[in-house]
Design a protein around this motif. Structure first.
Motif, short mmCIF file in Angstrom:
data_model
loop_
_atom_site.label_atom_id
_atom_site.label_comp_id
_atom_site.label_asym_id
_atom_site.label_seq_id
_atom_site.Cartn_x
_atom_site.Cartn_y
_atom_site.Cartn_z
N THR A 281 -17.84 33.05 7.39
CA THR A 281 -17.85 31.68 7.34
C THR A 281 -17.22 31.57 8.62
N THR B 258 -19.15 23.79 9.68
CA THR B 258 -18.75 25.33 9.19
C THR B 258 -20.22 26.09 8.65
N ARG C 68 -15.49 27.71 19.14
CA ARG C 68 -15.30 27.86 17.68
C ARG C 68 -13.85 27.12 17.40
N THR D 62 -16.26 28.33 11.65
CA THR D 62 -16.23 26.74 12.15
C THR D 62 -16.32 26.65 13.41
N GLN E 73 -16.56 19.02 13.26
CA GLN E 73 -16.56 20.31 12.92
C GLN E 73 -17.87 20.79 12.08
#
Length: 89
Positions: free
Chosen positions: A22, A62, A88, A24, A60
């Motif tokens: 994961t 994700t 990132r 972001t 953002q």
């Protein structure tokens, strides 16, 4: 005399390990629900992407992938949707 267990000599099922990552990303230019939909669809269409969560006010995105994320492909998908991946988060 030795005893055999009922499963002795039978092949066992292979164990598959699933790796998920994961990541972001900071994305500029998003301001509304349409932006959320456009980015979600563009990034979600990439191979190995399993989920996308877009935080419009926070700027953002994700992304969860089945392996290491392909930052170049994700940046291109966001660019194609009309926004800019700035790094990132």
């Amino acid at each position: 005399m030795s005893r055999r267990t009922p499963d002795a000599g039978r092949p066992t099922a292979a164990t598959t390990t699933t790796y998920a990552a994961t990541t972001t990303y900071a994305v500029s230019g998003m301001s509304c629900g349409h932006c959320r939909t456009a980015v979600t669809e563009a990034v979600g269409a990439l191979d190995d992407v399993t989920s996308v969560d877009v935080d419009v006010p926070g700027g953002q995105v994700t992304v969860t992938t089945g392996g290491a994320p392909d930052d170049t492909a994700i940046a291109a998908a966001i660019d194609d949707a009309g926004y800019t991946l700035t790094g990132r988060a």
